[in-house]
Motif scaffolding. Structure first.
Motif, short mmCIF file in Angstrom:
data_model
loop_
_atom_site.label_atom_id
_atom_site.label_comp_id
_atom_site.label_asym_id
_atom_site.label_seq_id
_atom_site.Cartn_x
_atom_site.Cartn_y
_atom_site.Cartn_z
N GLY A 43 -97.89 32.14 -41.36
CA GLY A 43 -96.80 32.44 -40.43
C GLY A 43 -96.32 31.22 -39.66
O GLY A 43 -95.33 31.28 -38.95
N PHE A 44 -97.06 30.11 -39.81
CA PHE A 44 -96.68 28.92 -39.06
C PHE A 44 -96.63 27.71 -39.97
O PHE A 44 -97.44 27.61 -40.91
CB PHE A 44 -97.67 28.64 -37.93
CG PHE A 44 -97.71 29.72 -36.90
CD1 PHE A 44 -96.89 29.65 -35.79
CD2 PHE A 44 -98.54 30.83 -37.05
CE1 PHE A 44 -96.91 30.65 -34.84
CE2 PHE A 44 -98.56 31.82 -36.10
CZ PHE A 44 -97.74 31.74 -35.00
N ARG A 45 -95.72 26.84 -39.69
CA ARG A 45 -95.75 25.56 -40.38
C ARG A 45 -96.86 24.74 -39.75
O ARG A 45 -97.20 24.94 -38.58
CB ARG A 45 -94.41 24.83 -40.22
CG ARG A 45 -93.29 25.45 -41.02
CD ARG A 45 -91.99 24.83 -40.67
NE ARG A 45 -91.59 25.17 -39.30
CZ ARG A 45 -90.65 24.54 -38.62
NH1 ARG A 45 -90.02 23.52 -39.17
NH2 ARG A 45 -90.34 24.90 -37.40
N LYS A 48 -97.24 23.57 -35.93
CA LYS A 48 -96.31 24.29 -35.07
C LYS A 48 -96.96 25.46 -34.33
O LYS A 48 -96.31 26.10 -33.51
CB LYS A 48 -95.14 24.83 -35.90
CG LYS A 48 -94.34 23.74 -36.59
CD LYS A 48 -93.50 22.99 -35.59
CE LYS A 48 -92.60 21.99 -36.31
NZ LYS A 48 -91.82 21.17 -35.39
N PRO A 50 -98.88 27.53 -31.64
CA PRO A 50 -99.26 27.29 -30.26
C PRO A 50 -100.77 27.34 -30.10
O PRO A 50 -101.48 27.83 -30.97
CB PRO A 50 -98.59 28.42 -29.49
CG PRO A 50 -98.23 29.44 -30.50
CD PRO A 50 -98.19 28.78 -31.83
N ILE A 53 -102.74 30.65 -30.42
CA ILE A 53 -102.89 31.14 -31.79
C ILE A 53 -103.98 30.36 -32.52
O ILE A 53 -104.83 30.93 -33.19
CB ILE A 53 -101.55 30.98 -32.55
CG1 ILE A 53 -100.43 31.77 -31.86
CG2 ILE A 53 -101.71 31.38 -34.00
CD1 ILE A 53 -100.51 33.25 -32.05
N ARG A 56 -107.37 31.35 -31.44
CA ARG A 56 -107.82 32.62 -31.99
C ARG A 56 -108.15 32.47 -33.47
O ARG A 56 -109.07 33.09 -33.99
CB ARG A 56 -106.72 33.66 -31.81
CG ARG A 56 -107.30 35.04 -31.68
CD ARG A 56 -106.23 36.04 -31.35
NE ARG A 56 -105.60 35.78 -30.06
CZ ARG A 56 -104.38 36.25 -29.77
NH1 ARG A 56 -103.69 36.93 -30.66
NH2 ARG A 56 -103.86 36.01 -28.58
N ILE B 12 -96.98 38.00 -36.75
CA ILE B 12 -97.20 36.81 -35.94
C ILE B 12 -96.73 35.60 -36.73
O ILE B 12 -97.36 35.20 -37.71
CB ILE B 12 -98.68 36.66 -35.56
CG1 ILE B 12 -99.09 37.89 -34.76
CG2 ILE B 12 -98.90 35.41 -34.73
CD1 ILE B 12 -100.56 38.02 -34.57
N THR B 13 -95.62 35.08 -36.33
CA THR B 13 -95.07 33.91 -36.99
C THR B 13 -94.57 32.96 -35.92
O THR B 13 -94.56 33.28 -34.72
CB THR B 13 -93.88 34.27 -37.90
OG1 THR B 13 -92.85 34.78 -37.06
CG2 THR B 13 -94.27 35.31 -38.92
N GLU B 14 -94.15 31.80 -36.36
CA GLU B 14 -93.64 30.81 -35.42
C GLU B 14 -92.48 31.38 -34.59
O GLU B 14 -92.47 31.27 -33.38
CB GLU B 14 -93.11 29.64 -36.26
CG GLU B 14 -93.70 28.32 -35.87
CD GLU B 14 -93.17 27.28 -36.81
OE1 GLU B 14 -93.63 27.26 -37.96
OE2 GLU B 14 -92.30 26.50 -36.39
N THR B 17 -93.58 34.24 -32.16
CA THR B 17 -94.31 33.81 -30.97
C THR B 17 -93.35 33.22 -29.94
O THR B 17 -93.58 33.33 -28.75
CB THR B 17 -95.41 32.78 -31.29
OG1 THR B 17 -95.03 32.04 -32.42
CG2 THR B 17 -96.74 33.45 -31.53
N VAL B 94 -105.04 38.50 -37.33
CA VAL B 94 -104.98 37.07 -37.03
C VAL B 94 -106.21 36.38 -37.62
O VAL B 94 -107.30 36.87 -37.45
CB VAL B 94 -104.93 36.82 -35.53
CG1 VAL B 94 -104.74 35.33 -35.24
CG2 VAL B 94 -103.77 37.61 -34.94
#
Lengths: 440, 94
Positions: A43-45, A48, A50, A53, A56, B12-14, B17, B94
């Motif tokens: 879900g994140f590059r 990137k 935070p 996250i 966790r 939950i993605t960039e 959030t 998560v």
């Protein structure tokens, strides 16, 4: 950051360092920035996500640990600077508490060597003696080596050489089967079976004999212990040892340079003397060093001994190694655990550590130096003993800065020992008993 | 439709959030669910007050199965705006 120096013992400082929460937080932030760049979170590059996250995803503890592993060396460096300590090896660091972060560091310090008054030591060398008996023993051995064996017509006695035909079995399996085997009949010989030699005594030529012998239960070769062996033997020939006569002929046979027996004796006694001198020299050196060590107070961190143990262990390993054998295999081959062997090496390692510290201090105090040209000569000496095809390689290897340095150390040590030996031998006019003297 | 069947998982993605700063939370929801049901489900599950619900049907993606092109199941995404001050802590997935 609060640093308290709890105590100094054995040249080790025990530090207790407490970190401020702000410093820890800063380090946590840093670790986050570093970690987030290489962690893939769905879900994140990369880079990137935070912090919440990431925490966790990786768990808070692992981030904390990462932060600490970064923070500790820095804090440690700062702490020893603050305390004006000079560490000579890696400290052992232990985290005592996490909130607030307190950790304890044991810092090995430069060993202190308080030399006694080594200028006035005195050691009397052991007199070197080569006795008539020693020379005779050597000559006797030479006679045995050059003895002739001549056939005799009489029953077998001890110290005879017998030619045998042997057929033997151990529990129906063939053991030794040989025709014309040469066997020296020596009392209490454990080969091939204890008691075998005794059985031969008294047998005549061409006599045959069958015998049963049992291996003792404590026979070194475990698979044979306690088993019964049956032999069928035939004595083919009996030979007696004829010692050469002690005369000029004998001397000449050993080396054509010797004209008479006396010149041989002279040579033997000279050799013996040389060997005794060599040994006496080493013994004397050791005693001299011991004396200096006795009048010296050495205080060093235990880690030096551990390092020395590591080195000794490595050396052993290298000597043992023929192929790519690991430490585990070595330990298995001598049937010991690593702890046991380390424990075993501890006393010699301690001794070596003390010696090298003391000698190093003497060298420093006595301003013993070695010039570059001396190192070159030493390298040439080493190369001389090498085989032709390896000379170039060896030369290259020895001329690297590291090996030059180690040669220099060896030379300095040698020179230091020489100086001490000189002092120990030559200080007749000074006080007999060396007194402990505090040197600042 | 029972409220427990409405919410599938938090997304939950960039992007999502970032939306959280505005009090907006994204969920994948059952395709049959409508806005009032989603509102009810979120309020009940997280004990918060929902002021608005926006839904998007996420089209299925083409995937290859052997030689054939097939579509994955389309899904429904809901972006729920909470009353200012309310918060949801996501844990699952998560």
């Amino acid at each position: 950051m609060k640093v308290t120096n709890e105590k100094i013992e054995d040249s080790q400082a025990f530090l207790s360092i407490e970190m401020e929460p702000a410093e820890v937080e800063e380090s946590l932030e840093e670790s986050y920035h570093r970690l987030v760049k290489k962690t893939d979170i769905p879900g994140f590059r990369r880079g990137k996500a935070p912090r919440a996250i990431l925490e966790r995803y990786l768990s808070k503890e692992s981030l904390f640990e990462e932060a600490l592993s970064n923070l500790l060396p820095k804090a440690y460096k700062k702490a020893i600077k603050e305390q004006k300590l000079e560490a000579i090896a890696r400290p052992s660091i232990e985290i005592a508490q996490k909130d607030p972060v307190i950790f304890k560091a044991i810092v090995p310090l430069r060993p202190t060597v308080k030399l006694g008054d080594y200028h006035h030591i005195q050691v009397t060398p052991e007199p070197i003696e080569v006795s008539e008996a020693d020379v005779n023993a050597i000559i006797e051995r030479l006679r045995h080596q050059h003895a002739a064996w001549e056939p005799v017509e009489r029953p077998v006695g001890f110290n005879d050489l017998v030619v045998l035909d042997i057929e033997s079995n151990i529990e129906d399996k063939p053991f030794i089967n040989q025709k014309g085997a040469q066997y020296q009949v020596v009392q209490n010989q454990p080969f091939p079976v204890p008691g075998f030699a005794e059985q031969l005594v008294g047998m005549g030529r061409d006599e045959e004999k069958e015998l049963q012998l049992q291996f003792p239960l404590d026979y070194p070769k475990g698979e044979l212990a306690g088993k019964e062996a049956s032999f069928k033997i035939r004595v083919v020939e009996i030979k007696q040892e004829r010692l050469p006569e002690l005369n000029g002929e004998f001397a000449k046979e050993i080396d054509s340079n010797f004209e008479t027996l006396d010149s041989l004796r002279e040579q033997v006694s000279a050799d013996l003397r040389l060997r005794a001198e060599e040994k006496a020299k080493i013994d004397f050196e050791e005693r001299v060093i011991e004396v200096v060590v006795d009048i010296t107070q050495v205080d060093f961190p235990p880690i030096l001994v551990e390092m020395e143990i590591d080195r000794l262990l490595n050396q052993r390993l290298q000597r043992w190694q023929t192929g790519g054998n690991s430490l585990e295999e070595y330990l298995a081959s001598i049937n010991k655990t690593e702890e046991e062997i380390r424990e075993e090496l501890r006393p010699p390692a301690t001794k070596r550590t003390i010696w090298s510290l003391v000698l190093g201090e003497v060298a420093k105090k006595g301003k013993i130096k070695v010039s570059d040209s001396a190192i070159d000569t030493e390298i040439k000496n080493i190369i001389k003993s090498a085989t032709e095809d390896k000379k170039g390689e060896l030369n290259k290897f020895l001329n690297t800065p590291q090996s030059r340095e180690s040669i220099k150390q060896t030379l300095i040590t040698r020179k230091t020992i020489q100086r001490l030996v000189k002092i120990a031998k030559g200080s007749n006019m000074s006080i007999k008993t060396p007194q402990k003297e505090e040197q600042k | 439709m029972h409220p427990y069947e409405v919410l599938r998982r938090p997304l939950i993605t960039e992007k999502n959030t970032e939306l959280q700063a505005q009090g907006k939370y994204a969920f994948e929801v059952a395709r049959e669910a409508n806005k009032p049901q989603i509102k009810q489900a979120v309020e009940k599950a997280f004990k918060v007050k929902v002021t608005a619900v926006n839904v998007v049907t996420v089209p299925g993606k083409t995937r290859r199965v052997g030689r054939r092109q097939v579509l994955t199941q389309p899904s429904k995404k809901a972006i729920v705006t909470l009353q200012s001050g309310d918060k949801i802590e996501f844990f699952e997935g998560v």
